[in-house]
Design an enzyme around this catalytic site. Structure first.
Site, mmCIF file in Angstrom:
data_model
loop_
_atom_site.group_PDB
_atom_site.id
_atom_site.type_symbol
_atom_site.label_atom_id
_atom_site.label_comp_id
_atom_site.label_asym_id
_atom_site.label_seq_id
_atom_site.Cartn_x
_atom_site.Cartn_y
_atom_site.Cartn_z
ATOM 1 N N ARG A 252 0.825 -1.221 0.000
ATOM 2 C CA ARG A 252 0.000 0.000 0.000
ATOM 3 C C ARG A 252 0.852 1.262 0.000
ATOM 4 O O ARG A 252 0.381 2.333 -0.392
ATOM 5 C CB ARG A 252 -0.999 -0.031 1.172
ATOM 6 C CG ARG A 252 -2.263 -0.803 0.808
ATOM 7 C CD ARG A 252 -3.049 -1.229 2.010
ATOM 8 N NE ARG A 252 -2.418 -2.368 2.660
ATOM 9 C CZ ARG A 252 -2.531 -2.661 3.939
ATOM 10 N NH1 ARG A 252 -3.272 -1.915 4.710
ATOM 11 N NH2 ARG A 252 -1.922 -3.713 4.434
ATOM 12 N N GLU B 36 5.300 -10.303 15.551
ATOM 13 C CA GLU B 36 4.790 -10.838 16.806
ATOM 14 C C GLU B 36 5.230 -12.305 16.967
ATOM 15 O O GLU B 36 5.709 -12.715 18.009
ATOM 16 C CB GLU B 36 3.264 -10.735 16.809
ATOM 17 C CG GLU B 36 2.667 -10.707 18.184
ATOM 18 C CD GLU B 36 1.166 -10.521 18.106
ATOM 19 O OE1 GLU B 36 0.668 -10.130 17.036
ATOM 20 O OE2 GLU B 36 0.511 -10.770 19.127
HETATM 21 P P1 AMP Z 1 4.455 -2.506 11.774
HETATM 22 O O1 AMP Z 1 5.734 -3.072 11.224
HETATM 23 O O2 AMP Z 1 3.957 -3.257 12.966
HETATM 24 O O3 AMP Z 1 4.523 -1.025 11.983
HETATM 25 O O4 AMP Z 1 3.333 -2.792 10.667
HETATM 26 C C1 AMP Z 1 3.148 -1.934 9.602
HETATM 27 C C2 AMP Z 1 2.797 -2.662 8.335
HETATM 28 O O5 AMP Z 1 1.790 -3.645 8.531
HETATM 29 C C3 AMP Z 1 2.264 -1.673 7.310
HETATM 30 O O6 AMP Z 1 2.840 -1.977 6.044
HETATM 31 C C4 AMP Z 1 0.771 -1.878 7.331
HETATM 32 O O7 AMP Z 1 0.239 -1.847 6.031
HETATM 33 C C5 AMP Z 1 0.545 -3.225 7.991
HETATM 34 N N1 AMP Z 1 -0.406 -3.160 9.113
HETATM 35 C C6 AMP Z 1 -0.108 -3.358 10.429
HETATM 36 N N2 AMP Z 1 -1.177 -3.253 11.208
HETATM 37 C C7 AMP Z 1 -2.209 -2.946 10.389
HETATM 38 C C8 AMP Z 1 -3.611 -2.679 10.601
HETATM 39 N N3 AMP Z 1 -4.165 -2.685 11.828
HETATM 40 N N4 AMP Z 1 -4.366 -2.375 9.525
HETATM 41 C C9 AMP Z 1 -3.815 -2.336 8.290
HETATM 42 N N5 AMP Z 1 -2.527 -2.590 8.022
HETATM 43 C C10 AMP Z 1 -1.716 -2.896 9.050
#
Ligand code: AMP
Length: 175
Positions: A63, A100
Site C-alpha cells: 500500500r 509478533e
Molecule cells: P508494523 O511493522 O507493525 O509497523 O506494521 C506496519 C505494516 O503492517 C504496514 O505496512 C501496514 O500496512 C501493515 N499493518 C499493520 N497493522 C495494520 C492494521 N491494523 N491495519 C492495516 N494494516 C496494518
C-alpha cells in the site's frame, strides 16, 4: 480536527479480526475510491515535506506503492519500491525484522538510490514500527539519507514512533 482530516479519517474503514483474530484492520480502499479524498491525502503528504529537499520517494509494498507513486508524480521525483523477499529481479540488499511471531524481511535494489540522496519513505500505516525501521535501514545501506518518513495512518497505542524516533515522522490520521 481539521475538516479534510476528519473526512479522510471517516473514509478509512475498520475491519475487526482481519487477517486474524484481534487485529483491527484499517481498510483504505474506500478512501482510494474517492478521487477528492485521495487527492487531499496526496496533497497533505506533499505539503508535509515541502521544505525538505526530497529527491526520491521509497514506498513499502504494497500500500506504500499506491501513495508513494502518486506522490512521486506530484512532486516530480523518482519512485523506488521496497519489496517483500524474492520479488526484485536485480541485486538486492535485505533487512529482516521481528514480527509478533517469527520474522519477515524487505528488499531493495542495491543501485536504487544514489549516494547522499534525500529520500522520503512512505507507507500506509505505522503499527509497531518494525517495517518502517527495516525500510529506513535499507535506504541507508544504499547510501541514501532518510530525510522523512510519512504515513497515512498511525496507531498511537502501539507506540511504533518510538522505534523510528531518530527520523522526521508525521502521520495524517491518528487512531
Ligand atoms: P508494523 O511493522 O507493525 O509497523 O506494521 C506496519 C505494516 O503492517 C504496514 O505496512 C501496514 O500496512 C501493515 N499493518 C499493520 N497493522 C495494520 C492494521 N491494523 N491495519 C492495516 N494494516 C496494518
Amino acid at each position: 480536527m481539521e475538516e479534510r482530516i476528519q473526512k479522510i479519517s471517516e473514509a478509512i474503514r475498520t475491519i475487526p479480526d482481519f487477517p486474524k483474530k484481534g487485529i483491527q484492520f484499517k481498510d483504505i480502499t474506500p478512501l482510494l475510491a474517492n478521487a477528492e479524498l485521495f487527492a487531499e491525502a496526496i496533497n497533505w503528504f506533499a505539503d508535509s515535506v515541502k521544505d525538505l529537499g526530497i529527491e526520491v520517494i521509497a514506498g513499502i509494498e504494497s500500500r506504500g506503492f499506491i501513495f508513494g507513486a502518486a506522490l512521486a508524480l506530484k512532486m516530480g521525483v523518482g519512485f523506488v519500491p521496497i519489496r517483500k523477499p524474492g520479488k526484485l529481479p536485480y541485486k538486492t540488499f535485505k533487512e529482516e525484522y521481528a514480527l509478533e511471531y517469527g520474522t519477515d524481511a524487505l528488499e531493495i535494489h542495491q543501485d536504487a538510490i544514489k549516494n547522499g540522496q534525500k529520500v522520503l519513505l512512505i507507507d500506509d500505516l505505522l503499527a509497531t514500527g518494525g517495517t518502517a525501521l527495516a525500510a529506513a535501514k535499507l535506504i541507508e545501506k544504499c547510501g541514501g539519507e532518510v530525510a522523512a518518513i510519512r504515513f497515512l495512518i498511525e496507531l498511537d497505542f502501539l507506540n511504533g514512533i518510538q522505534k523510528i524516533k531518530n527520523y522526521s515522522v508525521e502521520s495524517l490520521v491518528h487512531f
